[in-house]
Design a protein around this motif. Sequence first.
Motif, mmCIF file in Angstrom:
data_model
loop_
_atom_site.group_PDB
_atom_site.id
_atom_site.type_symbol
_atom_site.label_atom_id
_atom_site.label_comp_id
_atom_site.label_asym_id
_atom_site.label_seq_id
_atom_site.Cartn_x
_atom_site.Cartn_y
_atom_site.Cartn_z
ATOM 1 N N ALA A 48 8.351 -3.425 2.085
ATOM 2 C CA ALA A 48 8.031 -2.000 1.940
ATOM 3 C C ALA A 48 9.315 -1.178 1.965
ATOM 4 O O ALA A 48 9.494 -0.253 1.165
ATOM 5 N N TYR B 149 0.630 -4.645 2.859
ATOM 6 C CA TYR B 149 -0.834 -4.788 2.917
ATOM 7 C C TYR B 149 -1.237 -6.261 2.995
ATOM 8 O O TYR B 149 -1.818 -6.691 3.960
ATOM 9 N N PHE C 26 6.732 2.283 6.199
ATOM 10 C CA PHE C 26 6.004 2.180 7.458
ATOM 11 C C PHE C 26 5.667 0.710 7.729
ATOM 12 O O PHE C 26 5.338 -0.025 6.807
ATOM 13 N N TRP D 241 -0.916 9.516 12.005
ATOM 14 C CA TRP D 241 0.524 9.761 11.879
ATOM 15 C C TRP D 241 0.817 11.237 12.028
ATOM 16 O O TRP D 241 1.741 11.655 12.715
ATOM 17 N N ASP E 35 3.054 -0.078 9.452
ATOM 18 C CA ASP E 35 1.587 -0.051 9.268
ATOM 19 C C ASP E 35 1.253 1.281 8.618
ATOM 20 O O ASP E 35 1.497 2.341 9.195
ATOM 21 N N LEU E 36 0.729 1.231 7.428
ATOM 22 C CA LEU E 36 0.492 2.475 6.688
ATOM 23 C C LEU E 36 -0.789 3.183 7.117
ATOM 24 O O LEU E 36 -0.974 4.361 6.827
ATOM 25 N N GLN F 59 -2.120 6.782 6.055
ATOM 26 C CA GLN F 59 -3.176 6.797 5.049
ATOM 27 C C GLN F 59 -4.391 7.602 5.532
ATOM 28 O O GLN F 59 -4.967 8.382 4.788
ATOM 29 N N TRP G 84 4.796 7.387 0.922
ATOM 30 C CA TRP G 84 4.859 6.510 2.093
ATOM 31 C C TRP G 84 4.378 5.124 1.693
ATOM 32 O O TRP G 84 3.327 4.987 1.062
ATOM 33 N N SER H 294 0.855 -1.162 0.000
ATOM 34 C CA SER H 294 0.000 0.000 0.000
ATOM 35 C C SER H 294 0.900 1.223 0.000
ATOM 36 O O SER H 294 1.964 1.189 0.611
ATOM 37 N N SER H 295 0.474 2.295 -0.646
ATOM 38 C CA SER H 295 1.260 3.528 -0.511
ATOM 39 C C SER H 295 0.377 4.757 -0.700
ATOM 40 O O SER H 295 -0.729 4.666 -1.231
ATOM 41 N N GLY I 218 3.793 0.904 2.800
ATOM 42 C CA GLY I 218 3.638 -0.075 3.878
ATOM 43 C C GLY I 218 3.124 -1.391 3.342
ATOM 44 O O GLY I 218 2.621 -1.464 2.224
#
Lengths: 305, 300
Positions: free
Chosen positions: B154, B146, B171, B231, B173-174, B178, B142, B118-119, B144
Amino acid sequence: MRVCIVGCGAVGSLFAANLARLDDVEVWAYDASREHVDAINEQGLRLSGAGEVVGRLRATTDAAELPPCDYGIVATKAMHTDAAIGATAHAFADGYVATVQNGLGNEETLAQHVERVIRGTTFPAGKILEPGHVQWDVKGDTTLGPYDDRTPLEVVETLADACTRGGMPTHAVADARGPQWRKVIFNASTNPIGALTGLTHGRVCERPDLRALVSGLVDEGKAVAAAQGITLDADPEELIDHAAQKHIAYDHKASMLQDVEARRQTEIDYLNGGIVRFGREHGVPTPLNQAIWALVKGVEQSWQQ
Amino acid sequence: MNICVAGAGTIGSLLAAHLGRVTDVSVLVRRADHARALNSDGLRVSGRADFTARVTAATDPADLPSPELVIIACKGSDLEAVADRLRGEFDGATVMTIQNGLGAEEIVAARGDWPLLSSVTFMSGTRHDDAHVEYILDTATWIGPYRGTTPADARAVADLVVTSGLKAEAFDDLRPAQWSKLIFNATVNGVAALTGLAHDYRFAEDPLGPLVHALVDEGKAAAAAAGVELWEDPWEMNLLATQRGFRHSPSMLEDVRAKRETEVELINGSLVREAQRLGVDVPLQRTVYALVRGKEASYT
C-alpha cells in the motif's frame, strides 16, 4: 348572511361560487390577484368539471372595501394566513372566521387577529384554469367545528347548512380536530415523499421501502394526535391505500410536488413542521417528520443558490 | 512499472494522467471513440495542474500491455461490468479498487485471485470531455491492503501516487478511513441529491444541520457495532468541508440532475444493509436510501 372568502384560489373559489348560488347569502371575495378579481366582477366566477356553476359575487384586492361580514372563510395557502387575516380582520369584528386551509396552526394564527374562530378541514380540490375560471377536480366533504368556547356550535351549524345548500356538503361537529388531523397526517405522510422523489402517489405506495416510510410518518402523526386526546375519524392508512388505486389517484402528483416543480414555497412548515411542533409541545418524538421537514426546507433553499 | 487504469471518468482520468507523467499508463475504456481520443490527443489536465500526458488506451484488456498494477476507477454502479471484463486477464497484477461505499473489494475478489488493495479518494474534478479533466479538489487518496497484500504494498502505491503530483496516504488497515468516508458520503451525497443543494455551509446550520448530524450519529453507531474505530469523525469532515468556502456538488447530486443511475446502492445501501446485519437501527439513513432510490425510479 354575508360571507367573505379570504383567498379566492381554487378551494376558495369552490366555496365562493357555490355559496353565491344561494339567495340568502351575499358573497364577497378578497384575493391578491388583480386579474382574477377583475374577471370575477366582470363575468362572474365560473366552475367547471365536477360541477358547472357560475357564481355572481363581489371580489376585491382592497380589504378596505369589505363591508362587515357575518362569516369569513379563509382559504389561502397556509403561509399567507397571517397577512390575509391581518388585512381583513376589520370585516369580522362582529363575525366568525372559519379556516378550510391545509395544515396545522392556521386557527392559532387567525385567533391572533379575530375573536371568534371556526376550525375546518376540506377535501374538495381544483385548480385555476384562467382568471375567473376554476376547474373543480374532486368533490368532497368539509367539516367545521368551534375553535374554542367563544364560538357556539349553532353558529357553526348555520354556516355548514349554507355550504351544504350551496352544493358543498359540510358537517358541523363539536370537535373538528379528528378530521383535520386525519387529513394533515395523510398530507404530511405522502405529499413530501412525492415532492422529494418526483413520484406520483401510486408509485410511492407500490415501492415497499417508501410505503414503509409513509407508515413511519403516519405512526408519528397518530402518536402526536393521541397525545392531545384527538380521536381520528378514520385511519389515514386507509385513505392512503384507497387513493393509491389506479382509478382513484394513482397518477396524482401531490400538490407539494407541483410546488417543487414550479419552485413555489411549499406548505411543509404547516404539515410535517406542524406535527413536529405539536409533538414537541406534547413530548412526542417525531424524528422522521423532522427529517422530511428539513429535506424539503433544503429543497426550497436550493432555489436560492 | 506498468499501470492500467480501468475506467476513465473523473477519478480515473486524474489518476491516469498524473501517473502517466512518472510511469507507463494504459487506460481501459468502454467506448472505441474514447480510446481513439486518448491515443491521439493524450489526456489533458487543467485546474490545479496543467499538462497533457501520453497514455495507451483500448476497449479490450487483451490489447493493453500486461500491467503490474490495475486501478479499477469506474463508478460503483459500473463495477460489476468492469470486473467481469477483467476476469481471466492481467494474471499476476495487483488490483486496487477506489469506489465509494462498501463492498467493491468483494465484487472484484469474486472474479479473480489477484492480490487486492483497497482505497478511497477524496479528490475531485470535472470531466470536460473524453481527453480533458479539470483537477479541482486536491484532497488525498487513502490506500490500504485487502487480500494478499501488505502495508508495504500500500505504501509503495501511495508513494507512486504522491510522486505523480496527487496526494495519497497509506494505511495498515483502511477500514477506519473507509467507514469514515462511507458515513460522510451516505449522509452528504444523499442529502445533496434529495435537496438539490451543493455541499456548503447549509449542511452545518438549521434546518439541515441537525438532520446531517443525526444521520452521522446513526452511521457512527453502526461503525461502533462493527468494531471499527473511525479514522475521522464524519461530522467534523462535514464541518471542515463546508468551511473551506467551496461549494462542491457531490457526484450523487450530479447524477440525479442528469437523471443517471447513482451510487446509492454501494454507498447508502451498503451502510443500511451493514447496520441491519449488525442489528443497529438506522431509520434516518434508511429514509435517505429509500428516497434516493425513489428519485431514481422517477426518471422513467
